[in-house]
Design a protein around this motif. Structure first.
Motif, PDB file in Angstrom:
ATOM      1  N   ASP A   1       0.949  -1.184   0.013  1.00 50.21           N
ATOM      2  CA  ASP A   1      -0.178  -0.064  -0.049  1.00 50.21           C
ATOM      3  C   ASP A   1       0.637   1.377   0.074  1.00 50.21           C
ATOM      4  OD1 ASP A   1      -3.363   0.143   1.305  1.00 50.21           O
ATOM      5  OD2 ASP A   1      -2.148   1.984   1.181  1.00 50.21           O
ATOM      6  N   ALA A   2       1.812   1.356   0.883  1.00 47.58           N
ATOM      7  CA  ALA A   2       2.568   2.569   1.133  1.00 47.58           C
ATOM      8  C   ALA A   2       3.686   2.721   0.023  1.00 47.58           C
ATOM      9  CB  ALA A   2       3.392   2.393   2.319  1.00 47.58           C
ATOM     10  N   TYR A   3       4.029   1.655  -0.574  1.00 44.35           N
ATOM     11  CA  TYR A   3       4.959   1.691  -1.640  1.00 44.35           C
ATOM     12  C   TYR A   3       4.462   2.230  -3.084  1.00 44.35           C
ATOM     13  CZ  TYR A   3       9.268   0.824  -4.446  1.00 44.35           C
ATOM     14  OH  TYR A   3      10.190   0.949  -5.257  1.00 44.35           O
ATOM     15  N   THR A   4       3.057   1.589  -3.102  1.00 43.38           N
ATOM     16  CA  THR A   4       2.404   2.128  -4.301  1.00 43.38           C
ATOM     17  C   THR A   4       2.104   3.542  -4.385  1.00 43.38           C
ATOM     18  OG1 THR A   4       1.259  -0.123  -4.165  1.00 43.38           O
ATOM     19  CG2 THR A   4       0.352   1.533  -5.767  1.00 43.38           C
ATOM     20  N   LEU A   5       1.807   4.130  -3.079  1.00 41.01           N
ATOM     21  CA  LEU A   5       1.532   5.691  -3.012  1.00 41.01           C
ATOM     22  C   LEU A   5       2.829   6.260  -3.376  1.00 41.01           C
ATOM     23  CD1 LEU A   5      -0.781   5.876   0.143  1.00 41.01           C
ATOM     24  CD2 LEU A   5      -1.206   6.551  -2.069  1.00 41.01           C
ATOM     25  N   PHE A   6       3.955   5.684  -2.690  1.00 41.06           N
ATOM     26  CA  PHE A   6       5.466   6.361  -2.755  1.00 41.06           C
ATOM     27  C   PHE A   6       5.765   6.416  -4.439  1.00 41.06           C
ATOM     28  CE2 PHE A   6       9.492   4.784  -3.754  1.00 41.06           C
ATOM     29  CZ  PHE A   6      10.207   5.958  -3.768  1.00 41.06           C
ATOM     30  N   ALA A   7       5.316   5.145  -5.166  1.00 44.01           N
ATOM     31  CA  ALA A   7       5.661   4.846  -6.445  1.00 44.01           C
ATOM     32  C   ALA A   7       5.049   6.058  -7.286  1.00 44.01           C
ATOM     33  CB  ALA A   7       5.482   3.566  -6.844  1.00 44.01           C
ATOM     34  N   LEU A   8       3.468   6.190  -6.951  1.00 44.56           N
ATOM     35  CA  LEU A   8       2.847   7.178  -7.861  1.00 44.56           C
ATOM     36  C   LEU A   8       3.266   8.474  -7.566  1.00 44.56           C
ATOM     37  CD1 LEU A   8      -0.668   5.742  -6.995  1.00 44.56           C
ATOM     38  CD2 LEU A   8       0.401   6.098  -9.071  1.00 44.56           C
ATOM     39  N   PHE A   9       3.685   9.109  -6.326  1.00 47.60           N
ATOM     40  CA  PHE A   9       4.296  10.302  -6.099  1.00 47.60           C
ATOM     41  C   PHE A   9       5.409  10.309  -6.889  1.00 47.60           C
ATOM     42  CE2 PHE A   9       6.200  13.573  -3.739  1.00 47.60           C
ATOM     43  CZ  PHE A   9       5.352  14.524  -3.428  1.00 47.60           C
ATOM     44  N   THR A  10       6.350   9.392  -6.748  1.00 43.76           N
ATOM     45  CA  THR A  10       7.631   9.858  -7.336  1.00 43.76           C
ATOM     46  C   THR A  10       7.605  10.001  -8.826  1.00 43.76           C
ATOM     47  OG1 THR A  10       8.414   8.101  -5.931  1.00 43.76           O
ATOM     48  CG2 THR A  10      10.018   8.705  -7.383  1.00 43.76           C
ATOM     49  N   ALA A  11       6.610   9.083  -9.494  1.00 43.97           N
ATOM     50  CA  ALA A  11       6.659   9.008 -10.944  1.00 43.97           C
ATOM     51  C   ALA A  11       5.993  10.427 -11.293  1.00 43.97           C
ATOM     52  CB  ALA A  11       5.893   7.933 -11.328  1.00 43.97           C
ATOM     53  N   VAL A  12       4.943  10.632 -10.727  1.00 44.19           N
ATOM     54  CA  VAL A  12       3.910  11.713 -11.228  1.00 44.19           C
ATOM     55  C   VAL A  12       4.273  13.170 -10.764  1.00 44.19           C
ATOM     56  CG1 VAL A  12       1.550  12.736 -11.441  1.00 44.19           C
ATOM     57  CG2 VAL A  12       2.051  10.138 -11.385  1.00 44.19           C
ATOM     58  N   GLU A  13       4.458  13.348  -9.423  1.00 43.72           N
ATOM     59  CA  GLU A  13       4.956  14.731  -9.038  1.00 43.72           C
ATOM     60  C   GLU A  13       6.214  14.943  -8.995  1.00 43.72           C
ATOM     61  OE1 GLU A  13       1.123  15.137  -6.406  1.00 43.72           O
ATOM     62  OE2 GLU A  13       2.200  13.536  -7.746  1.00 43.72           O
ATOM     63  N   ASP A  14       7.113  14.143  -8.717  1.00 48.80           N
ATOM     64  CA  ASP A  14       8.669  14.437  -8.833  1.00 48.80           C
ATOM     65  C   ASP A  14       9.125  14.113 -10.241  1.00 48.80           C
ATOM     66  OD1 ASP A  14       8.443  15.057  -6.011  1.00 48.80           O
ATOM     67  OD2 ASP A  14       9.507  13.411  -5.418  1.00 48.80           O
ATOM     68  N   GLU A  15       8.335  13.331 -10.698  1.00 50.35           N
ATOM     69  CA  GLU A  15       8.942  13.063 -12.397  1.00 50.35           C
ATOM     70  C   GLU A  15      10.261  12.326 -12.266  1.00 50.35           C
ATOM     71  OE1 GLU A  15       8.335  16.638 -14.839  1.00 50.35           O
ATOM     72  OE2 GLU A  15       6.373  16.670 -14.374  1.00 50.35           O
ATOM     73  N   ASP A  16      10.325  11.505 -11.293  1.00 51.02           N
ATOM     74  CA  ASP A  16      11.699  10.553 -11.143  1.00 51.02           C
ATOM     75  C   ASP A  16      11.200   8.996 -11.539  1.00 51.02           C
ATOM     76  OD1 ASP A  16      13.399  12.556 -10.252  1.00 51.02           O
ATOM     77  OD2 ASP A  16      12.572  12.266  -8.056  1.00 51.02           O
ATOM     78  N   VAL A  17      12.202   8.071 -11.733  1.00 46.91           N
ATOM     79  CA  VAL A  17      12.194   7.017 -12.030  1.00 46.91           C
ATOM     80  C   VAL A  17      12.154   6.045 -10.629  1.00 46.91           C
ATOM     81  CG1 VAL A  17      12.934   5.025 -12.961  1.00 46.91           C
ATOM     82  CG2 VAL A  17      13.703   7.260 -13.993  1.00 46.91           C
ATOM     83  N   VAL A  18      10.909   5.456 -10.417  1.00 44.46           N
ATOM     84  CA  VAL A  18      10.562   4.838  -9.065  1.00 44.46           C
ATOM     85  C   VAL A  18      11.910   3.952  -8.681  1.00 44.46           C
ATOM     86  CG1 VAL A  18       9.109   3.256  -7.912  1.00 44.46           C
ATOM     87  CG2 VAL A  18       8.280   4.679  -9.947  1.00 44.46           C
ATOM     88  N   ALA A  19      12.325   3.024  -9.786  1.00 42.44           N
ATOM     89  CA  ALA A  19      13.431   2.072  -9.309  1.00 42.44           C
ATOM     90  C   ALA A  19      14.831   2.851  -8.761  1.00 42.44           C
ATOM     91  CB  ALA A  19      13.898   1.342 -10.380  1.00 42.44           C
ATOM     92  N   GLU A  20      15.049   4.049  -9.020  1.00 47.58           N
ATOM     93  CA  GLU A  20      15.885   4.763  -8.475  1.00 47.58           C
ATOM     94  C   GLU A  20      16.127   5.653  -7.217  1.00 47.58           C
ATOM     95  OE1 GLU A  20      17.237   7.227 -11.966  1.00 47.58           O
ATOM     96  OE2 GLU A  20      17.391   5.444 -13.223  1.00 47.58           O
ATOM     97  N   GLU A  21      14.691   5.716  -6.823  1.00 48.46           N
ATOM     98  CA  GLU A  21      14.539   6.636  -5.450  1.00 48.46           C
ATOM     99  C   GLU A  21      14.250   5.649  -4.293  1.00 48.46           C
ATOM    100  OE1 GLU A  21      14.577   9.930  -5.486  1.00 48.46           O
ATOM    101  OE2 GLU A  21      15.192   9.668  -7.398  1.00 48.46           O
ATOM    102  N   GLU A  22      15.061   5.954  -3.262  1.00 47.23           N
ATOM    103  CA  GLU A  22      14.803   5.345  -2.001  1.00 47.23           C
ATOM    104  C   GLU A  22      13.421   5.733  -1.519  1.00 47.23           C
ATOM    105  OE1 GLU A  22      17.505   6.195   1.221  1.00 47.23           O
ATOM    106  OE2 GLU A  22      16.791   4.665   2.584  1.00 47.23           O
ATOM    107  N   PRO A  23      12.753   4.508  -1.017  1.00 49.47           N
ATOM    108  CA  PRO A  23      11.304   4.773  -0.455  1.00 49.47           C
ATOM    109  C   PRO A  23      11.349   5.960   0.637  1.00 49.47           C
ATOM    110  CG  PRO A  23      11.740   2.494  -0.683  1.00 49.47           C
ATOM    111  CD  PRO A  23      13.141   3.081  -0.897  1.00 49.47           C
ATOM    112  N   TRP A  24      10.210   6.438   0.785  1.00 46.45           N
ATOM    113  CA  TRP A  24      10.284   7.359   2.228  1.00 46.45           C
ATOM    114  C   TRP A  24       9.783   6.640   3.534  1.00 46.45           C
ATOM    115  CZ3 TRP A  24       6.192  10.491  -1.143  1.00 46.45           C
ATOM    116  CH2 TRP A  24       4.893   9.724  -1.068  1.00 46.45           C
ATOM    117  N   GLU A  25      10.040   7.094   4.561  1.00 45.69           N
ATOM    118  CA  GLU A  25       9.791   6.594   5.757  1.00 45.69           C
ATOM    119  C   GLU A  25       8.534   5.695   5.950  1.00 45.69           C
ATOM    120  OE1 GLU A  25      10.845   9.524   5.342  1.00 45.69           O
ATOM    121  OE2 GLU A  25      12.835   9.903   6.245  1.00 45.69           O
TER     122      GLU A  25
END
Lengths: 555, 368
Positions: A209-233
């Motif tokens: 659940d939490a990782y999916t939210l993180f992935a969505l935020f990273t890809a859409v808002e930050d426009e970064d690649v999910v696989a290259e970002e450390e998940p948030w706390e």
């Protein structure tokens, strides 16, 4: 009326009943007429009615609580606000995950401002809590990362969570897309290069659940690649929770299986997450029943709260209740607005009628000259005219100076004529007078002078001739002028703001305050809606009593 | 010393200009400010020099700071932000930041270090009260009084405002609870550091309103900053609260029989915010401008035109004389030690929370 005779319905030439045939012909005509005015109608609807409807809709709209704290609102449903115990752990847990995402998206402060209208202190509670959520579960996360640096590795996390070519949990992804879209108003339906693994979301539901939210935020808002970002706390906290709650990782064989098993063993020795404590540590106000009761009361997507507020009431846990006396203001302002608008309309009639009469009865040349004098103030800025009244009416102003000079008023007892109701009435009567004179004038112009002469030749004296013959014919002009002046004055706010002081301000001044200063647009919309309803009601009453057919704006 | 400084500044400016040419930068800026003397001080101190250094750039002023919060929100909803840089008071900046309408920034990255090398975050220090707020000036709200209407004993204490016997006549106060409630409590015997604790309770709010009630009949409530100076000049009031820069203009520039009461004046801040969601090229231009407009020399220059203190610690020693009158500006600054003997610090956090609640009570009290 009946379209049947004793011998059956009357038939048209083609055999259909006459009534239906007639209706069809009429409908065709109506459609054609409608087509002709369609462009205008569309224009009016799009540019005029739709924005007003949109603004008024804000008076009941309240989805911000449910979109910012979607899970908290659900968890909070069963909590009893009338008791004196704050909600239980599951509510705080949902709050943590909701708030974490909201804080990342910088949406939590908006909710704080919204709820602060209802409960003082929530604005800073949300603002300060958003920042400090990062520290929650620090001990557990540190233990996890000390155990194996892989837990800080973006690629490892991605390999663990992503479905790759395997089965994906599409329902979870769809639900989270919807949640994020509602939260941020940005479309999250795009490709994000990630889909949650079905078996992981079975095994570690909170983490997925939490990782999916993180992935969505990273890809859409930050426009970064999910696989290259450390998940948030929050993702790590979720993993800690899943593992501590006894997820059965032994049956799992996918990537990261060994690390998961090791982590579970290590975490077993650490204390479990306690979200309630986390929040109470951040601010003890998270334990306040009042705060939670406000969140619960305002969690539905539509609320009557703004309207209740606009009539000096509020939503309590047991339904609507009156506001404390020292906060009641709107009903009084509504009454004052109506009363003063009536007085202004009345004084406009008294002053405008003779002027209109003179204008209508003078020869054309002189009348035109006088008409320019009536219109001249019209062409001067509203602010200039209002400020001019300030110069005239203030205690060291022109009128007081003249009165003192004439000896009618003592120097130390100068009249107070501004910053009160009197000032507002004088200034607004002056400003709105042309709106009264013009319709009166155009109606009076059409009354033939011969009627008065006829009345007199039949024996009426001046007064009777005026009152019985002339005045009744001029009433439509008074009606039109009164409606114009009354409706304009009921919504005025610049003049009352400048010369009204404290006793001469209108409801519109509060609306303006909530639009431009407190940003409480919902309350402003509710006040505006009530004002609109009052005007429509009065218009209806006027139509019933006087008849709107009797109103004439011109010949 | 000064020459080298100017030389340094101009070289770094040309360097900076050369560097940023590489980036795409928009050439039009819409700046939002308050109009009047304050806006012209900004125009003279940094907008004109910036435009001179960048001849391709044009800047347009929009005098909408008073309605900035509502207008920015409307622009944001319409998805068309037409402003590039907005001058607002600190409390509005906090609100805009909360609403997500202003951009968060990193002080040390966006703003130039002080001319003594202090990083911007230290040079501005505590004045960066919100993640979105770029401070420019420190101003204070204080009282001015008619010297010809107070007899031989001019008021020296804030509580003289509440003393109708010694100083009969009308006074003007701002038509909002902020500042007035604090002053009322101070004069009702509450210690300075307890004011906000007391004001946070319903009893404290009642107490403040009860104190204000004692002078309510003699108060003219203002809502525009120009009101009190006008009322003072007309002799309509004996004393009234307003911004110290406005009073400076009445006293020194218009030569009216008015003096300033430096006691328990409320320190407040004014500065820039960058609207959230600007396109890249406009953002690049604004960042370039803000870096220039908030450096040590530029903020000190602004004090030549208006008596507001620069927000940078490093600017204070550079404050000189008034550009036209030639008088020393330092003694007119709210930050001058002689004036700042007894000041009152405005609590942003408190008012962000209590504004809606206390305002409802205050307005209900006013309308009674």
């Amino acid at each position: 009326m009946s379209d049947t005779t004793q011998n059956g319905p009357v038939l048209a030439a083609d055999g259909t009943p006459l009534k239906r045939s007639l209706a069809r012909a009429l409908r065709m005509q109506k459609m054609r007429a409608l087509m002709l005015i369609a462009p205008l109608l569309l224009f009016v609807v799009i540019t005029f009615i739709a924005p007003i409807a949109d603004m008024l809709f804000r008076s009941v709209e309240n989805k911000i609580v449910a979109t910012t704290l979607p899970n908290t609102v659900v968890a909070l449903q069963d909590w009893d606000a009338t008791g004196d115990a704050p909600p239980a752990e599951p509510v705080y847990e949902s709050l943590y995950y909701d708030m974490f995402v909201a804080a990342e998206a910088k949406e939590h402060t908006k909710l704080g401002s919204r709820l602060n209208y209802e409960q003082t202190g929530l604005s800073s509670l949300f603002r300060s809590s958003g920042r400090r959520l990062d520290d929650a579960g620090e001990a557990q996360i540190d233990a996890l990362e000390d155990l194996n640096p892989a837990w800080e590795d973006p690629a490892f996390w991605y390999a663990l969570m992503d479905a790759g070519s395997g089965a994906a949990d599409d329902d979870l992804l769809a639900a989270k897309r919807k949640q994020m879209t509602e939260l941020t108003d940005i479309d999250h339906g795009v490709d994000i290069g990630f889909a949650p693994r079905a078996d992981i979301s079975q095994l570690l539901p909170k983490t997925a659940d939490a990782y999916t939210l993180f992935a969505l935020f990273t890809a859409v808002e930050d426009e970064d690649v999910v696989a290259e970002e450390e998940p948030w706390e929050a993702v790590k906290v979720a993993l800690v929770q899943d593992l501590q709650e006894g997820a059965d990782v032994s049956s799992y064989t996918g990537p990261g299986a060994a690390e998961l098993a090791a982590a579970q063993t290590a975490l077993a020795e650490l204390p479990a997450m306690n979200f309630k404590e986390v929040f109470l540590d951040i601010d003890k106000d998270w334990g306040s029943v009042d705060n939670w009761s406000t969140i619960q009361t305002y969690s539905p997507r539509y609320t009557s709260g703004y309207f209740l507020n606009a009539i000096d009431m509020q939503k309590g846990p047991d339904g609507p209740e009156a506001r404390p006396e020292n906060q009641q203001i709107y009903m009084m302002l509504f009454k004052r607005t109506l009363f003063m608008s009536l007085v202004i309309t009345g004084s406009c009639i008294l002053l405008g009628y003779p002027v209109a009469w003179i204008l209508a009865n003078l020869p054309m040349r002189t009348a035109n000259l006088l008409m320019i004098l009536v219109l001249l103030p019209f062409w001067t800025s509203l602010l200039v005219r209002t400020s001019a009244w300030k110069v005239m009416l203030q205690q060291q102003g022109v009128i007081n100076d003249v009165l003192v000079w004439l000896g009618l008023v003592a120097d130390d007892a100068r009249l107070v004529m501004i910053n009160n109701q009197f000032g507002t009435i004088v200034a607004m009567t002056h400003i709105l007078l042309p709106f009264m004179i013009l319709p009166m004038y155009s109606v009076m112009q059409t009354i033939p002078p011969s009627y008065l002469r006829a009345a007199k030749s039949l024996g009426a004296n001046n007064w009777t001739a005026f009152w019985r013959v002339y005045f009744p014919q001029s009433v439509p002009g008074i009606g039109a002028g009164s409606i114009l002046v009354f409706i304009l004055s009921i919504g005025y706010y610049i003049t009352p703001e400048i010369v009204g002081g404290t006793t001469g301000t209108f409801i519109s001044n509060r609306i303006a305050y909530h639009i431009s200063s407190s940003l409480n647009w919902g309350l402003a919309a509710a006040l505006g809606a009530i004002l609109l309803a009052v005007v429509l009601l009065l218009y209806y009453a006027y139509d019933k009593i006087v008849g709107i057919d009797n109103v004439k704006l011109g010949g | 010393m000064k020459l080298t400084k100017i030389l340094l500044a101009s070289t770094s400016l040309t360097l900076a200009a050369g560097l940023v040419q590489a980036q795409e930068m928009a050439n039009d800026m819409t700046l939002v400010s308050w109009g009047g003397a304050y806006q012209s001080s900004q125009q003279n101190a940094y907008v004109a020099p910036y435009l001179e250094a960048n001849p391709d750039v044009t800047a347009v002023w929009d005098e909408s700071s008073a309605e900035a919060v509502a207008k920015l929100r409307a622009m944001n909803e319409a998805g068309n932000i037409t402003w590039d840089l907005v001058d607002v008071v600190a409390s509005d900046a906090i609100r805009l930041c909360d609403e997500g309408l202003a951009m968060e920034y990193d002080p040390d990255e966006l703003l130039a270090p002080g001319d003594d090398g202090t990083p911007a975050s230290d040079d501005f220090g505590d004045l960066i009260v919100s993640d979105c707020f770029i401070p420019q000036i420190v101003y204070s709200t204080t009282f001015g009084y008619r010297t010809d209407m107070v007899g031989d004993t001019p008021p020296t204490k804030i509580c003289d405002v509440f003393d109708l016997e010694t100083y009969p006549g009308k006074r003007s106060l701002e038509k909002r609870p902020i500042n007035n409630m604090e002053w009322a409590l101070l004069c009702d015997g509450v210690a300075k550091d307890e004011v906000y604790d007391v004001l946070g309770t319903p009893e404290g709010q009642e107490r403040a309103l009860a104190k204000l009630d004692t002078i309510k009949d003699e108060v003219i409530w203002w809502s525009a900053g120009a009101d009190t100076p006008q009322l003072l000049a007309d002799g309509e009031i004996v004393m009234g609260s307003t911004y110290n820069g406005r009073l400076f203009s009445v006293i020194e520039e218009q030569d009216q029989p008015v003096a300033m009461l430096w006691d328990a004046q409320v320190f407040d801040l004014d500065g820039w915010i960058i609207p959230a969601g600007l396109p890249e090229d406009r953002l690049a231009r604004v960042k370039d401008f803000v870096r220039f407009a908030t450096d040590t020399q530029r903020l000190a220059d602004q004090a030549k035109y208006i008596s507001y203190g620069p927000a940078r610690a490093s600017s204070a020693p550079l404050v000189g004389e008034h550009a036209e009158l030639g008088i020393k500006m330092a003694p007119h600054m709210p930050t001058d030690p002689e004036n700042a003997k007894n000041t009152f610090l405005y609590n942003y956090e408190f008012w962000a929370d209590y504004r809606d609640d206390i305002d409802a009570k205050f307005q209900a009290w006013l309308a009674k």
